[in-house]
Design a protein around this motif. Structure first.
Motif, PDB file in Angstrom:
ATOM      1  N   ALA A 108       8.896  40.859  27.927  1.00 26.84           N
ATOM      2  CA  ALA A 108       8.166  41.227  26.710  1.00 26.84           C
ATOM      3  C   ALA A 108       7.014  40.256  26.453  1.00 26.84           C
ATOM      4  O   ALA A 108       5.914  40.658  26.061  1.00 26.84           O
ATOM      5  N   VAL A 109       7.239  38.969  26.683  1.00 25.40           N
ATOM      6  CA  VAL A 109       6.181  37.977  26.495  1.00 25.40           C
ATOM      7  C   VAL A 109       5.066  38.186  27.509  1.00 25.40           C
ATOM      8  O   VAL A 109       3.877  38.030  27.198  1.00 25.40           O
ATOM      9  N   CYS A 110       5.423  38.571  28.737  1.00 26.26           N
ATOM     10  CA  CYS A 110       4.417  38.764  29.787  1.00 26.26           C
ATOM     11  C   CYS A 110       3.454  39.904  29.465  1.00 26.26           C
ATOM     12  O   CYS A 110       2.340  39.941  29.999  1.00 26.26           O
ATOM     13  N   LEU A 111       3.858  40.827  28.616  1.00 29.66           N
ATOM     14  CA  LEU A 111       2.946  41.901  28.220  1.00 29.66           C
ATOM     15  C   LEU A 111       1.752  41.345  27.460  1.00 29.66           C
ATOM     16  O   LEU A 111       0.646  41.894  27.521  1.00 29.66           O
ATOM     17  N   ARG A 121       0.968  37.921  27.658  1.00 27.25           N
ATOM     18  CA  ARG A 121       0.460  36.777  28.426  1.00 27.25           C
ATOM     19  C   ARG A 121       0.463  37.160  29.912  1.00 27.25           C
ATOM     20  O   ARG A 121       1.277  36.678  30.683  1.00 27.25           O
ATOM     21  N   PRO A 122      -0.445  38.069  30.331  1.00 27.86           N
ATOM     22  CA  PRO A 122      -0.452  38.518  31.725  1.00 27.86           C
ATOM     23  C   PRO A 122      -0.639  37.329  32.671  1.00 27.86           C
ATOM     24  O   PRO A 122      -1.398  36.402  32.391  1.00 27.86           O
ATOM     25  N   GLY A 123       0.072  37.396  33.789  1.00 30.37           N
ATOM     26  CA  GLY A 123      -0.047  36.334  34.777  1.00 30.37           C
ATOM     27  C   GLY A 123       0.883  35.166  34.545  1.00 30.37           C
ATOM     28  O   GLY A 123       0.862  34.196  35.305  1.00 30.37           O
ATOM     29  N   LEU A 124       1.723  35.233  33.508  1.00 22.91           N
ATOM     30  CA  LEU A 124       2.653  34.131  33.249  1.00 22.91           C
ATOM     31  C   LEU A 124       3.623  33.941  34.407  1.00 22.91           C
ATOM     32  O   LEU A 124       3.920  32.816  34.805  1.00 22.91           O
ATOM     33  N   CYS A 125       4.125  35.053  34.962  1.00 25.08           N
ATOM     34  CA  CYS A 125       5.090  34.946  36.058  1.00 25.08           C
ATOM     35  C   CYS A 125       5.117  36.252  36.847  1.00 25.08           C
ATOM     36  O   CYS A 125       4.577  37.277  36.422  1.00 25.08           O
ATOM     37  N   ALA A 176       2.562  29.644  21.728  1.00 25.35           N
ATOM     38  CA  ALA A 176       1.406  28.755  21.795  1.00 25.35           C
ATOM     39  C   ALA A 176       1.742  27.423  22.433  1.00 25.35           C
ATOM     40  O   ALA A 176       0.904  26.550  22.496  1.00 25.35           O
ATOM     41  N   LEU A 177       2.960  27.232  22.903  1.00 28.05           N
ATOM     42  CA  LEU A 177       3.342  25.984  23.567  1.00 28.05           C
ATOM     43  C   LEU A 177       3.260  26.116  25.083  1.00 28.05           C
ATOM     44  O   LEU A 177       3.886  25.344  25.804  1.00 28.05           O
ATOM     45  N   LEU A 178       2.538  27.117  25.564  1.00 29.02           N
ATOM     46  CA  LEU A 178       2.246  27.245  26.987  1.00 29.02           C
ATOM     47  C   LEU A 178       0.765  26.959  27.201  1.00 29.02           C
ATOM     48  O   LEU A 178      -0.079  27.455  26.466  1.00 29.02           O
TER      49      LEU A 178
END
Length: 438
Positions: A34-37, A39-43, A270-272
């Motif tokens: 869900a977070v990757c949606l 933040r594309p490219g996170l993993c 926001a801590l990435l």
């Protein structure tokens, strides 16, 4: 609180049905998707593992914190938890050092010996910096300001709001609706710090941090937590400027540890931190600070284009804007073009480093557009003792139709991130960079 799960960038983390000390559970993977949606490219998700990209920091994945650290060695150690723990010490140190420089944060006031760095999860280190900065403000005296208040009081204060008083207190002589200004600590900057402290409550483990948290909550007694709109509207003035570092940590903590994340909402934390961008800014700031008088370091210079689109028979318009990461000027003359690359350099069989084809193509575009500059540099981080037996690598672009004197030199540099002064550890890297990063 459950212990943090530690991962390294570009290293796979196993996926299991239930979470373990070294793997992600299926529920945690769903939250990560869900977070990757947002933040594309996170993993990248594989069948049995997740491989993280160049983002480092902390992320809520339900009941646990996932911390992603820079990978600064050359081996995959996903199956060796003890080794992964040892690798965390220099990775923690390097990431915090870069964040301090790029985001103008003060040096850590708490002890940061290797023992603490190895044993503490990254969220604990972030929390320690925030708690220490907040305690510094408490010892110096929290900001107070006059705030307008209105209440139905038994004591006359300020002025009476007659319309409201007559509506509420008809026939009563023991009460009066009063409007007055009160000097109080309950102001926006302090309320934001309180909100960040409340977000931290469930994630602290170290006894020192827990004790400091309780001391701070006592110091902020009577101050309500901030609302979202207060954080977005806040502008620091001359009196509140001393809060800048603590508020920067507070904003990161509030966004990164939001309760909605723990509930599974798809909120980008926001801590990435994007290590490509962080490395670029770190090198630029360090070089600018070390530059001699009369020299200037510019970031993302964008007044050149690679081509022009022909319009009609004689007109044209610029196309393909070029934005080199770093441009160094001496007086009005461009003396160096550089691109930073958060990548691992590899040696060939001759002991030289070879940048990727894409990196060389990109620099070639800059050489074409900035023909007045004869010195180009690719700057990489120096990890893992790479500098010990690596030979200097310098190449040359031969521009079409140019003489040998018009060729462009390309230097490959690797800089040390573990020192207070930015130093070149691989190659002499040309006259300009040698002078800026001796």
């Amino acid at each position: 609180m459950n212990p943090a799960l530690r991962a390294f960038e570009h290293t796979p983390v196993p996926i299991t049905a239930l979470p373990t000390a070294t793997s992600l559970g299926l529920d945690e993977v769903e939250r990560l998707e869900a977070v990757c949606l947002l933040r594309p490219g996170l993993c990248e998700f594989g069948r049995h593992s997740v491989r993280f990209a160049q983002y480092c920091g902390v992320l809520c994945i339900g009941e646990r914190i996932l911390e992603i650290l820079p990978k600064i060695d050359r081996t995959d150690r996903t199956d060796r938890t003890d080794r992964g723990t040892a690798d965390a010490a220099p990775a923690h140190d390097m990431l915090l050092r870069m964040l301090r420089v790029v985001h103008d944060l003060p040096s850590p006031p708490l002890g940061s010996g290797s023992h603490d760095l190895i044993r503490s999860p990254l969220i604990e280190l972030f929390a320690g910096r925030f708690l220490a900065e907040t305690m510094r403000l408490v010892k110096a005296g929290l900001l107070k300001s006059y705030v307008s208040r209105a209440e139905n009081s038994a004591t006359l204060r300020g002025r009476i709001d007659w319309p409201r008083h007559l509506r509420a207190n008809a026939g009563r002589q023991d009460r009066a609706w009063c409007e007055f200004d009160e000097l109080t600590h309950d102001v926006a900057v302090n309320r934001i710090l309180v909100l960040a402290l409340l977000h931290l409550r469930d994630w602290l483990v170290a006894p020192t941090s827990i004790r400091l948290w309780h001391e701070l909550m006592a110091a902020f007694d009577g101050i309500a937590p901030a609302r979202r709109d207060e954080i977005e509207r806040l502008c620091l003035d001359r009196q509140s400027r001393r809060y800048a570092a603590a508020l920067k940590w507070a904003r990161w903590i509030i966004e990164g540890l939001s309760p909605s994340l723990r509930a599974g909402a798809a909120t980008a934390p926001a801590l990435l931190f994007d290590m490509n961008r962080l490395f670029e800014r770190y090198v630029a700031i360090k070089l600018a600070r070390q530059a001699p008088p009369g020299w200037a370091v510019e970031c993302q210079h964008d007044d050149r284009h690679l081509a022009r689109v022909l319009v009609g028979e004689q007109g044209s318009s610029p196309a393909y804007r070029l934005k080199p990461d770093l441009l160094v000027r001496r007086a009005d003359r461009i003396v160096m073009i550089a691109d930073t690359k958060w990548k691992r350099l590899e040696r060939d069989r001759y002991g030289r480093v070879r940048p990727s084809t894409d990196d060389m193509y990109q620099l070639n575009a800059y050489a074409t557009a900035f023909q007045e500059c004869g010195e180009l540099v690719l700057i990489y981080p120096c990890f893992d003792g790479l500098a010990a037996d690596t030979l200097e690598t310098t190449m040359r672009y031969e521009l079409a139709g140019s003489s040998g004197s018009q060729s462009r030199r390309v230097h490959v540099a690797a800089v040390d991130l573990m020192d207070e002064v930015l130093r070149v550890r691989i190659g002499s890297s040309g006259d300009v960079l040698r002078r800026l990063a001796a």
